[in-house]
Design a protein around this motif. Structure first.
Motif, PDB file in Angstrom:
ATOM      1  N   TYR A 269      -5.007  11.953   1.313  1.00 15.82           N
ATOM      2  CA  TYR A 269      -3.610  11.882   0.891  1.00 15.82           C
ATOM      3  C   TYR A 269      -2.843  13.116   1.345  1.00 15.82           C
ATOM      4  CZ  TYR A 269       0.452  11.542  -2.209  1.00 15.82           C
ATOM      5  OH  TYR A 269       1.738  11.490  -2.705  1.00 15.82           O
ATOM      6  N   GLY A 272      -2.698  13.423   5.228  1.00 11.40           N
ATOM      7  CA  GLY A 272      -1.722  12.506   5.822  1.00 11.40           C
ATOM      8  C   GLY A 272      -0.298  13.007   5.658  1.00 11.40           C
ATOM      9  N   ASP A 323       3.141   0.271   2.493  1.00 14.14           N
ATOM     10  CA  ASP A 323       1.813   0.665   2.961  1.00 14.14           C
ATOM     11  C   ASP A 323       1.861   1.791   3.991  1.00 14.14           C
ATOM     12  OD1 ASP A 323       0.564  -1.138   1.315  1.00 14.14           O
ATOM     13  OD2 ASP A 323       0.386  -2.704   2.832  1.00 14.14           O
ATOM     14  N   PHE A 324       3.053   2.092   4.516  1.00 11.94           N
ATOM     15  CA  PHE A 324       3.185   3.175   5.486  1.00 11.94           C
ATOM     16  C   PHE A 324       3.676   4.472   4.840  1.00 11.94           C
ATOM     17  CE2 PHE A 324       3.414  -0.695   7.941  1.00 11.94           C
ATOM     18  CZ  PHE A 324       2.660  -0.408   9.066  1.00 11.94           C
ATOM     19  N   PRO A 326       2.806   7.431   2.146  1.00 14.38           N
ATOM     20  CA  PRO A 326       1.678   7.964   1.360  1.00 14.38           C
ATOM     21  C   PRO A 326       1.890   7.900  -0.150  1.00 14.38           C
ATOM     22  CG  PRO A 326       2.137   9.390   3.227  1.00 14.38           C
ATOM     23  CD  PRO A 326       3.234   8.376   3.195  1.00 14.38           C
ATOM     24  N   GLN A 357      -3.673   6.053   7.043  1.00 12.05           N
ATOM     25  CA  GLN A 357      -2.453   6.859   7.131  1.00 12.05           C
ATOM     26  C   GLN A 357      -2.764   8.253   7.661  1.00 12.05           C
ATOM     27  OE1 GLN A 357      -0.716   6.861   3.229  1.00 12.05           O
ATOM     28  NE2 GLN A 357       0.337   4.911   3.511  1.00 12.05           N
ATOM     29  N   PHE A 361      -0.974   9.300  11.050  1.00  9.42           N
ATOM     30  CA  PHE A 361      -0.002  10.393  11.067  1.00  9.42           C
ATOM     31  C   PHE A 361      -0.518  11.574  11.891  1.00  9.42           C
ATOM     32  CE2 PHE A 361       1.548   8.630   6.795  1.00  9.42           C
ATOM     33  CZ  PHE A 361       2.533   7.887   7.424  1.00  9.42           C
TER      34      PHE A 361
END
Length: 381
Positions: A269, A272, A323-324, A326, A357, A361
């Motif tokens: 998390y 990303g 969903d894109f 975070p 992600q 990213f």
């Protein structure tokens, strides 16, 4: 390897000696941790001002008034026989609702006829409206149950028999995860995940924008930028540990449900978010522009995240957009882990998205950095 860790340390030093990024990474999390939960300290709305429109003037109506005064949810301000007076007080916000006790209330009750006692409240304020409706519902239900029990006993039933006859099946309501059913326990743990993202994104993008704004050499490798990304991700982990640990414990929000699982998934998390911040900073290459671009995104993300409105009820394109982001996936993940004690297997779909992600990213950041560095090389040439 030593040079890599040295870059991490230098990035920390640079970020924490810059007043703007210091505010985002350290000062703002401390301020938000106490400023945001403060309005919700009481957790529940209590003593909401209400009125009674009594057009019956009977002992049953007076009993309803006494029970209203005793209710922890309601604050009885006045009793009147004029509904127009109650409506005027409601319009002036002197009260938030009232119950109308119609004429002939006692007569119809003694005859065994059903009586409707309307409860009116301002639906524009849904939390207040809920308290008024539920508060009067409890009062009227309690008075109604007492009348019914007395009628059954008058027909010869014993007290225990009357109670069993009136309510053969009893409902026991047990709140899971948010045991106080408080608004703060509901909203703050979710919003904290969004706060972590926004502060990380703004702080990282500001630092990277400043880096390119000052026309630093474009010879830095992707490994160097990976070290810087790690430095920003670690600052995000520090912020998350602050919220999920001392802050949630201090305000007695649900916490420590699955500490190991939350700690593990904080890694992708925060990585990303840091990588996305590097990408935005490289694309914008301007210190202030990153804040201008990101400040207006907080409220839309909150609506997409699924705690104020179920994600399943969103239009399909908005559901897919979430969903894109975070924080959207993070809120679904960390509320389950921290407050609900979910296992990693139960949040596996969200964990997979967080990993994707972080990878995506990172690729975006590498492309943005390469693009910016090539652009600067052309300008120098």
């Amino acid at each position: 390897m030593w040079a890599w860790f040295k870059t991490v340390g230098l990035t920390w030093r640079s970020a924490l000696t810059d007043k703007g990024t210091l505010l985002m990474f350290i000062v703002a999390p401390i301020i938000y941790a106490f400023f945001y939960p403060w309005p919700y300290l009481t957790q529940e709305l209590r003593r909401v001002p209400v009125a009674i429109v009594d057009q019956d003037h009977s002992n049953i109506a007076r009993q309803i008034g006494r029970f209203t005064q005793a209710s922890p949810r309601l604050d009885l301000r006045f009793v009147t026989s004029s509904e127009a007076e109650a409506k005027a007080a409601l319009a002036r916000r002197e009260i938030e609702g009232y119950v109308l006790l119609p004429q002939g209330l006692k007569r119809d009750v003694l005859r065994g006829q059903a009586v409707v006692a309307p409860v009116l409240a301002d639906g524009a304020y849904f939390l207040i409206n809920k308290v008024v409706l539920s508060g009067f519902g409890e009062v009227l239900g309690t008075v109604s149950a007492g009348i019914e029990l007395r009628q059954l006993q008058a027909k010869g039933a014993s007290p225990l028999g009357a109670a069993a006859s009136r309510s053969p099946l009893n409902l026991s309501t047990v709140a899971l995860y948010n045991k106080t059913q408080g608004y703060g326990s509901y909203v703050v743990p979710a919003v904290a995940v969004l706060i972590i993202q926004q502060l990380m994104l703004i702080g990282t993008a500001m630092w990277v924008g400043t880096w390119f704004e000052r026309r630093r050499p474009d010879a830095d490798s992707l490994a160097t930028w990976a070290a810087r990304t790690l430095a920003f991700a670690c600052l995000g982990l520090l912020s998350a540990a602050w919220f999920f640990g001392p802050v949630f414990r201090f305000f007695d929000y649900g916490h420590s449900g699955n500490v190991a699982g939350a700690a593990l998934l904080l890694l992708p998390y925060c990585w990303g978010i840091a990588a996305l911040g590097v990408a935005l900073g490289a694309l914008l290459a301007d210190r202030e522009r990153s804040m201008q671009a990101l400040l207006c995104t907080s409220l839309p993300i909150a609506f997409l995240s699924g705690f104020s409105w179920p994600r399943e009820a969103l239009p399909a394109p908005l559901f897919a957009l979430g969903d894109f982001i975070p924080a959207v996936v993070g809120i679904q993940t960390f509320v389950r882990l921290n407050q609900m004690g979910a296992t990693l297997a139960e949040v596996r779909p969200f964990a997979e998205i967080l990993l994707l992600q972080a990878l995506g990213f990172s690729v975006l950041a590498a492309w943005a950095l390469r693009r910016r560095q090539m652009g600067e090389a052309k300008n120098v040439a």
